[in-house]
Design an enzyme around this catalytic site. Sequence first.
Site, PDB file in Angstrom:
ATOM      1  CB  SER A 136       5.267  -1.720  11.952  1.00  0.00           C
ATOM      2  OG  SER A 136       4.850  -0.394  12.178  1.00  0.00           O
ATOM      3  N   GLY A 190       2.449   2.289  10.742  1.00  0.00           N
ATOM      4  CA  GLY A 190       3.389   3.396  10.591  1.00  0.00           C
ATOM      5  C   GLY A 190       4.078   3.795  11.887  1.00  0.00           C
ATOM      6  CG  ASN A 231      -1.724   1.193   1.426  1.00  0.00           C
ATOM      7  OD1 ASN A 231      -1.799   2.026   0.530  1.00  0.00           O
ATOM      8  ND2 ASN A 231      -2.363   1.318   2.589  1.00  0.00           N
ATOM      9  CD1 TRP A 232       3.274   0.968  -2.990  1.00  0.00           C
ATOM     10  CD2 TRP A 232       3.336   2.213  -4.849  1.00  0.00           C
ATOM     11  NE1 TRP A 232       3.904   0.232  -3.960  1.00  0.00           N
ATOM     12  CE2 TRP A 232       3.959   0.977  -5.124  1.00  0.00           C
ATOM     13  CE3 TRP A 232       3.262   3.158  -5.876  1.00  0.00           C
ATOM     14  CZ2 TRP A 232       4.495   0.668  -6.373  1.00  0.00           C
ATOM     15  CZ3 TRP A 232       3.795   2.858  -7.122  1.00  0.00           C
ATOM     16  CH2 TRP A 232       4.403   1.615  -7.357  1.00  0.00           C
ATOM     17  CE  LYS A 233      -0.170   3.229   4.696  1.00  0.00           C
ATOM     18  NZ  LYS A 233      -0.114   3.302   6.153  1.00  0.00           N
ATOM     19  N   GLY A 251       2.841  -1.159   4.246  1.00  0.00           N
ATOM     20  CA  GLY A 251       2.864   0.258   3.935  1.00  0.00           C
ATOM     21  C   GLY A 251       4.283   0.710   3.638  1.00  0.00           C
ATOM     22  N   GLY A 252       4.905   1.325   4.637  1.00  0.00           N
ATOM     23  CA  GLY A 252       6.247   1.906   4.478  1.00  0.00           C
ATOM     24  C   GLY A 252       7.243   1.024   3.730  1.00  0.00           C
ATOM     25  CD  GLU A 264      -2.930   5.450   6.782  1.00  0.00           C
ATOM     26  OE1 GLU A 264      -2.905   5.527   5.539  1.00  0.00           O
ATOM     27  OE2 GLU A 264      -2.004   4.919   7.445  1.00  0.00           O
ATOM     28  CD  GLU A 281      -3.466  -2.575   7.257  1.00  0.00           C
ATOM     29  OE1 GLU A 281      -2.371  -2.826   6.753  1.00  0.00           O
ATOM     30  OE2 GLU A 281      -4.093  -1.526   7.047  1.00  0.00           O
ATOM     31  CG  HIS A 292      -5.767   1.821   5.214  1.00  0.00           C
ATOM     32  ND1 HIS A 292      -5.354   2.781   6.114  1.00  0.00           N
ATOM     33  CD2 HIS A 292      -4.738   0.956   5.071  1.00  0.00           C
ATOM     34  CE1 HIS A 292      -4.110   2.501   6.485  1.00  0.00           C
ATOM     35  NE2 HIS A 292      -3.714   1.403   5.873  1.00  0.00           N
TER      36      HIS A 292
HETATM   37  P1  PGA Z   1       2.850   0.298   7.606  1.00  0.00           P
HETATM   38  O1  PGA Z   1       1.376   0.464   6.982  1.00  0.00           O
HETATM   39  O2  PGA Z   1       3.395  -0.991   7.044  1.00  0.00           O
HETATM   40  O3  PGA Z   1       3.610   1.499   7.136  1.00  0.00           O
HETATM   41  O4  PGA Z   1       2.697   0.235   9.076  1.00  0.00           O
HETATM   42  C1  PGA Z   1       0.531  -0.625   6.782  1.00  0.00           C
HETATM   43  C2  PGA Z   1      -0.766  -0.154   6.182  1.00  0.00           C
HETATM   44  O5  PGA Z   1      -1.238   0.915   6.579  1.00  0.00           O
HETATM   45  O6  PGA Z   1      -1.342  -0.826   5.317  1.00  0.00           O
END
Ligand code: PGA
Length: 252
Positions: A215, A176, A9-11, A236-237, A100, A170, A98
């Site tokens: 993470s 993050g 997930n590149w956000k 994510g990251g 977010e 998640e 998600h």
């Molecule tokens: P993260 O994000 O790996 O940066 O913690 C995961 C996600 O939000 O899908």
Amino acid sequence: MRRKIVAGNWKMNTTIQEGELLVKQLNFLTKEISADIDVIVAPPFTHLTAISSLIKSDNSNISVAAQNCSDKESGAFTGEVSAKMLQGAGCRYVIIGHSERREYFGEINETLLKKTELALSEGLSPIYCIGERLEEREQNRHFEVVAEQIKEVLYKLRGLDMERVIVAYEPVWAIGTGKTATSDQAEEMHAYIRRVIAGKFPKLADSIPILYGGSCKPSNAKDLFSRENVDGGLIGGASLNAQDFTEIIKSF
Ligand code: PGA
């Protein structure tokens, strides 16, 4: 046997050019990956067509997901992107719910059900995200919160549609933050999620992939992916770095 899936997930990161470069690197690095692992990337909307074409022309096995879709079919909804448009842009998957989106954009289960239904009706597979906040875990309400997120959305789907759903657990406190759930915590929750799904879809519960997100990185992916009910990750990251993402994929 359940599918193994690693999704990035590149956000709201990368320009189109950076995204294309990342996918080219991934195509190269993942050439030898076993065919029973599905690799997915979820770039921003603006990149979807370019990245889908790139993947096609490179004969790559990577699939493309969008990070969100509208809860409306079409029409006067400025700034929205429909499930049908995503399908046309080469997506096979769409991330829905998600944390977010829930947290910063006020998306509630009712809206997420509409998005999920529209995605399914366009032939997309939803990657439906669930997970508790830190205070909910501290109050020992994490199971209850996750069960509600499943019941208010997934329980309302028909079995035929549910077959195409991927669930991503998640925990919000792990996203993050660098703070990963332990593999025991992940396994405990994934097994629970499977039991809740079985409450409505007893025949499907065993075959629905449940991904862990929060993470997840090369140093902890192996431990997480080794657990019985963890079928992969939503990253994510670490998905923004081709080497790290590939290492995670290779952790199976
Ligand atoms: P993260 O994000 O790996 O940066 O913690 C995961 C996600 O939000 O899908």
